[in-house]
Motif scaffolding. Structure first.
Motif, PDB file in Angstrom:
ATOM      1  N   ASN A 355       1.252  -1.090  -0.077  1.00 41.22           N
ATOM      2  CA  ASN A 355       0.327  -0.192   0.058  1.00 41.22           C
ATOM      3  C   ASN A 355       0.681   0.949   0.032  1.00 41.22           C
ATOM      4  O   ASN A 355       0.534   1.961  -0.009  1.00 41.22           O
ATOM      5  CB  ASN A 355      -0.382   0.277   1.482  1.00 41.22           C
ATOM      6  N   GLY A 356       2.175   0.859   0.464  1.00 40.21           N
ATOM      7  CA  GLY A 356       3.207   2.313  -0.293  1.00 40.21           C
ATOM      8  C   GLY A 356       3.356   2.769   1.421  1.00 40.21           C
ATOM      9  O   GLY A 356       4.142   3.601   1.330  1.00 40.21           O
ATOM     10  N   ASN A 357       2.747   2.147   1.780  1.00 42.60           N
ATOM     11  CA  ASN A 357       2.668   3.074   3.789  1.00 42.60           C
ATOM     12  C   ASN A 357       3.605   1.719   4.456  1.00 42.60           C
ATOM     13  O   ASN A 357       3.499   1.041   5.116  1.00 42.60           O
ATOM     14  CB  ASN A 357       2.013   2.829   3.940  1.00 42.60           C
ATOM     15  N   PRO A 358       4.959   1.715   4.742  1.00 43.06           N
ATOM     16  CA  PRO A 358       6.053   1.301   5.209  1.00 43.06           C
ATOM     17  C   PRO A 358       5.832   1.172   7.003  1.00 43.06           C
ATOM     18  O   PRO A 358       5.937   0.117   7.655  1.00 43.06           O
ATOM     19  CB  PRO A 358       8.085   1.715   5.254  1.00 43.06           C
ATOM     20  N   GLN A 359       5.359   2.796   6.908  1.00 41.25           N
ATOM     21  CA  GLN A 359       4.817   2.369   9.000  1.00 41.25           C
ATOM     22  C   GLN A 359       3.239   1.878   9.079  1.00 41.25           C
ATOM     23  O   GLN A 359       2.909   1.262   9.741  1.00 41.25           O
ATOM     24  CB  GLN A 359       4.534   3.844   9.429  1.00 41.25           C
ATOM     25  N   ASN A 360       2.440   1.833   8.398  1.00 42.73           N
ATOM     26  CA  ASN A 360       1.180   0.943   8.548  1.00 42.73           C
ATOM     27  C   ASN A 360       0.720   0.417   6.593  1.00 42.73           C
ATOM     28  O   ASN A 360       0.328   0.707   6.601  1.00 42.73           O
ATOM     29  CB  ASN A 360      -0.135   1.718   8.555  1.00 42.73           C
ATOM     30  N   PRO A 361       1.563  -0.986   6.459  1.00 39.48           N
ATOM     31  CA  PRO A 361       0.989  -1.596   5.840  1.00 39.48           C
ATOM     32  C   PRO A 361      -0.307  -2.516   5.867  1.00 39.48           C
ATOM     33  O   PRO A 361       0.054  -3.494   4.509  1.00 39.48           O
ATOM     34  CB  PRO A 361       1.969  -2.844   5.774  1.00 39.48           C
ATOM     35  N   PHE A 362      -0.933  -2.655   6.618  1.00 35.86           N
ATOM     36  CA  PHE A 362      -1.889  -3.304   6.969  1.00 35.86           C
ATOM     37  C   PHE A 362      -3.429  -2.807   5.677  1.00 35.86           C
ATOM     38  O   PHE A 362      -3.653  -2.057   4.947  1.00 35.86           O
ATOM     39  CB  PHE A 362      -2.727  -2.792   8.188  1.00 35.86           C
ATOM     40  N   CYS A 363      -3.375  -3.519   4.935  1.00 33.64           N
ATOM     41  CA  CYS A 363      -4.916  -3.541   4.117  1.00 33.64           C
ATOM     42  C   CYS A 363      -6.331  -4.280   4.239  1.00 33.64           C
ATOM     43  O   CYS A 363      -6.037  -5.125   4.872  1.00 33.64           O
ATOM     44  CB  CYS A 363      -4.388  -4.284   2.980  1.00 33.64           C
TER      45      CYS A 363
END
Length: 530
Positions: A355-363
């Protein structure tokens, strides 16, 4: 075709209790008289079949039905259920003769996966009382008959369950102890329901053979016992009798003896016990973005975004993820890619957030993973090499922290979708050996037509994986090639349900094996005999 030593233990059964609240009132002069009908959908088909009906409760908009639906539960399958509610006004058995109130659809997994087994829509699921006893046994032989011309014997034992029709089914085979007449076999554990269907007084037949390379094993002797006898009397000695020798020689006594060294009968919690007790399964997704997949702009690429048909990665993710998300309570999956160069610096990464967010990779849910995958495939550059160990190490770190803070409350499942040969095989082996002692399972789905022979080595069904002299504590890897589930002419998936079943069928045993080794019990598990 099954071998003589295969045994299929009956599936866990669950009882589904149904309650309704605030039903629509379909009657003019009284309240509705509701009944619930449950339908199941066959694996790989869209056909709904009636499974059963509750009783009719008269004049009630908030019924609690006494009639239960008892159904076999398979973790590895998507078991779709439909519940229809009718207001019964006539004595007809035809549903179309009654007023339809409404319906819901769900999966059996979504019911079981809820904490406590209670779905938000007020469907209650509980495990049917059944034998959960596990017998742990160890035997040794003494003065067995010599069967080999140039040596002694290579003995092993086979255990048979007596069926209701007095036929016998092989349920366990010990290892072979080479060149000895006085073997000591390793301790082993077997479910009581496999050994005697939970009836400790049912006969168990044990046969001792001399192993031969060509498979024509020579019978040394036979004896019979019961689980009650095995677990009530320590240091038992049994005489092995060979029927042919017994018929030929009047002076025949026995072909050696078998001595019971240890026996224990204890209850073991099931996978379902842990799920109902609050154990959460946390799924992590990792997708191969290496250049060997082919340019995504090319229609031959495994990552090609065809507007008319999902590619193989999406098909595999959808099939397996549909089951996975039923057991993940928050429906949030950390999803990563590996083997790509990322903007703006175009450095290679082996664990980048989809998702492009390494701090919050949750989908959110499988749909969120697929959406993030579509986003990533259009912004990254496929590169290489194919390294598994970084994402496995990341999973290991999460599992270690979870085990330290809340042992038994979380179990991690890493789903890797890949097209090719692993570049860091030795590092991957070492990472898997480390993961095998933690609450982790690894599922690998091979996408495309590459040679996946190396993957079979990681799947320790036949030979337990080892690395640098260390043996994996458990077998935690399951590998399947996705091409086995595709139509050879059209490329369509022939059975997403069959794929999910084959991929996930080992997971329940892997989870319970970990819990047993750590002596972790579900919070509400009662150790008394069932």
């Amino acid at each position: 075709m099954s071998t003589p030593y295969n045994n299929t233990v009956p599936a866990t059964q669950v009882e589904i209790s149904v309650s309704c609240r605030n039903l629509a009132d379909m009657d003019v002069f009284s309240k509705s008289d509701p009944m619930v009908v449950m339908f199941t959908q066959g694996m790989g088909t869209k056909e709904w079949r009636e499974f059963g009906r509750t009783e009719v409760i008269m004049n009630n908009l908030n019924p609690d039905f006494v009639k239960k639906f008892t159904i076999h539960y398979f973790f590895e399958e998507i078991q779709k259920l439909r519940f229809q509610v009718y207001d019964i006004d006539k004595k007809s058995s035809r549903l179309q003769d009654h007023d339809f109130i409404g319906e819901i659809e769900c999966t059996l997994g979504s019911i079981v996966g809820e904490n406590g087994g209670q779905l938000e829509k007020a469907l209650l699921c509980e495990e049917v009382s059944q034998c959960k006893d596990v017998a742990t046994l160890q035997f040794r032989g003494h003065k067995l008959d010599k069967k080999d011309f140039f040596g002694k014997s290579d003995p092993f034992l086979v255990f048979y369950r007596c069926n209701e029709d007095n036929s016998f089914t092989a349920v366990h085979r010990t290892e072979v102890v080479k060149n000895t007449l006085n073997p000591t076999w390793k301790p082993f554990s077997v479910p009581a329901r496999a050994l005697c269907n939970g009836d400790i007084d049912r006969s168990i037949r044990i046969e001792c053979y001399d192993w031969d390379r060509d498979g024509s094993h020579d019978l040394i002797g036979i004896f019979s016992t019961t689980l009650r006898e095995l677990t009530s009397n320590p240091n038992l000695t049994f005489e092995l009798k060979n029927p042919k020798k017994q018929a030929k020689k009047k002076s025949y006594k026995n072909s050696g003896t078998i001595i019971l060294l240890q026996s224990k009968l204890e209850q073991q919690p099931t996978f379902l016990d842990f799920i109902k007790g609050g154990t959460q399964i946390s799924f992590i997704v990792a997708i191969d973005f290496t250049a060997s997949n082919g340019n995504p702009q090319n229609s031959n690429s495994l990552h090609f975004l065809n507007p008319y048909e999902p590619n193989q990665y999406v098909k595999a993710l959808t099939s397996v993820g549909a089951i996975c998300q039923d057991y993940d309570s928050d429906k949030l999956f950390p999803a990563f890619g590996f083997g790509a160069r990322l903007p703006p610096n175009w450095e290679v990464s082996h664990e980048f957030a989809l998702n492009g967010n390494p701090q919050n990779p949750f989908c959110e849910r499988v749909e969120g993973v697929i959406s993030s995958y579509f986003h990533s495939i259009q912004r990254v550059q496929l590169y290489g090499p194919t390294n598994f160990s970084p994402i496995i190490r990341r999973t290991v770190a999460l599992a270690k922290e979870s085990e330290r803070q809340k042992p038994g409350e979380e179990y991690f499942v890493l789903l890797i979708l890949t097209d090719g040969i692993i570049s860091d095989m030795e590092q991957t082996k070492a990472a898997i050996v480390d993961a095998a002692s933690l609450p982790v399972s690894i599922i690998i789905v091979g996408v495309g037509g590459a040679d996946f022979e190396a993957m079979e080595e990681l799947d320790g069904d036949e030979v337990r994986l080892s690395s640098r002299g260390r043996l994996a504590e458990r077998d935690i890897v399951q590998f399947v090639p996705f091409r086995d589930y595709l139509d050879k002419c059209y490329g369509d998936i022939t059975s997403g349900a069959r794929l999910a079943k084959d991929v996930l069928e080992e997971l329940p045993d892997q989870l319970t094996d970990y819990m047993k080794k750590r002596n972790i019990k579900p919070p509400s598990f009662a150790p008394s005999r069932s």
